[in-house]
Design an enzyme around this catalytic site. Structure first.
Site, PDB file in Angstrom:
ATOM      1  N   GLY A 148      -4.323  -0.007   0.148  1.00  0.00           N
ATOM      2  CA  GLY A 148      -3.179   0.809  -0.416  1.00  0.00           C
ATOM      3  C   GLY A 148      -1.955   0.288   0.480  1.00  0.00           C
ATOM      4  N   HIS A 149      -0.896   1.267   0.084  1.00  0.00           N
ATOM      5  CA  HIS A 149       0.486   0.890   0.656  1.00  0.00           C
ATOM      6  C   HIS A 149       0.445   1.554   2.049  1.00  0.00           C
ATOM      7  CE1 HIS A 149       1.561   5.228   0.495  1.00  0.00           C
ATOM      8  NE2 HIS A 149       0.644   5.259  -0.885  1.00  0.00           N
ATOM      9  N   HIS A 150       1.248   0.894   3.048  1.00  0.00           N
ATOM     10  CA  HIS A 150       1.356   1.419   4.464  1.00  0.00           C
ATOM     11  C   HIS A 150       0.197   1.390   5.310  1.00  0.00           C
ATOM     12  CE1 HIS A 150       5.184   2.700   2.554  1.00  0.00           C
ATOM     13  NE2 HIS A 150       5.662   2.432   3.500  1.00  0.00           N
ATOM     14  N   CYS A 151      -1.079   0.680   4.823  1.00  0.00           N
ATOM     15  CA  CYS A 151      -2.144   0.675   5.279  1.00  0.00           C
ATOM     16  C   CYS A 151      -2.038  -0.440   6.689  1.00  0.00           C
ATOM     17  CB  CYS A 151      -3.277   0.290   4.426  1.00  0.00           C
ATOM     18  SG  CYS A 151      -3.848   1.682   3.582  1.00  0.00           S
ATOM     19  N   ASN A 168      -1.433   4.798   3.570  1.00  0.00           N
ATOM     20  CA  ASN A 168      -1.226   4.993   4.558  1.00  0.00           C
ATOM     21  C   ASN A 168      -2.701   5.427   5.538  1.00  0.00           C
ATOM     22  OD1 ASN A 168       0.375   6.128   6.617  1.00  0.00           O
ATOM     23  ND2 ASN A 168       0.183   7.908   6.238  1.00  0.00           N
TER      24      ASN A 168
END
Length: 246
Positions: A148-151, A168
């Site tokens: 996922g995003h910002h991982c 995250n």
């Protein structure tokens, strides 16, 4: 396939080598492979017969240094702690640093332009790396896994097939995420962990543990990583390194 291009594969896993070779061929047009092992392996000479491929096996002590200067390298295994051992060995004994490692990312994978991917990564078919994700050195994403995003995936993290990492999420060095695991938003998993297949991770997991279940719970210490770190830093005994690499 290009017979003039070569990939040096460090270490040997009979289950991993075919995937690595095929991905190198599909993405890079590489058909020539040298398998270089740091320990004696009983099935090192197991044939990989496929039309158009040239595959030769060597022990490290018999391999020419000049080849390392002329060709990229990649890990011949996908397990996190074995990658750690191999990098330690070839870095200290043959001077091979991270810049020499080739990324193998399948063309069907979706990797966001805003993500950052380190060297020596293996990203298999139909994987997804979402925007603003950061992937470290030697990371493995097996078929159909998604990030996922910002991982953040630190060095040597291994996502097994079908694992879903929400937004995250931070996963520490060398942690392995089992097949079909789901990790919810805003969770942190420490380094050197093993998360069992099918688990649902809803809360933070400390470092150095084996955990599984729905919801995921800590079961015990992850002794695999304790042994890997101890043996690489405190022992030059190749028989012990062989023991942990099997």
């Amino acid at each position: 396939m290009n017979p003039n291009k070569k990939l040096i594969i460090l270490g040997f896993c009979a289950g991993s080598i075919p995937s690595i070779i095929e991905l190198a061929d599909e993405n890079e047009g590489i058909s020539n492979f040298d398998i270089v092992n740091n320990i004696e392996v009983d099935d090192l000479n197991q044939p990989f017969k496929a039309p158009g491929y040239s595959i030769t096996s060597y022990q490290d002590t018999a391999y020419n240094d000049q080849n390392f200067k002329e060709h990229p390298v990649h890990f011949g295994v996908l397990a996190s702690h074995i990658k750690y051992i191999l990098y330690y060995y070839f870095s200290h004994n043959r001077g091979i640093r991270r810049k020499s490692y080739l990324n193998l990312i399948h063309y069907s994978a979706i990797v966001s332009k805003s993500s950052v991917v380190g060297k020596g990564c293996f990203v298999d078919r139909l994987c997804i790396v979402s925007p603003f994700a950061a992937i470290g050195f030697g990371v493995t994403m097996k078929r159909g896994s998604s990030l996922g995003h910002h991982c953040i995936l630190e060095d040597y993290v291994n996502l097994n097939p079908g694992s879903v990492i929400s937004g995250n999420v931070s996963i520490g060095e060398g942690t392995e995420i089992g097949t079909g695991v789901s990790v919810v938003n805003n969770v942190s998993i420490g380094r050197h962990c093993l998360i069992g297949a099918g688990s649902v991770v809803t809360k933070n997991i400390p470092e150095g543990v084996l955990a599984y279940g729905n919801p995921c719970k800590v079961i015990r210490k992850n002794e695999r990583w304790e042994r890997a770190i101890r043996l690489t830093h405190q022992s030059n005994d190749m028989s012990k390194l062989r023991e942990i690499q099997h």
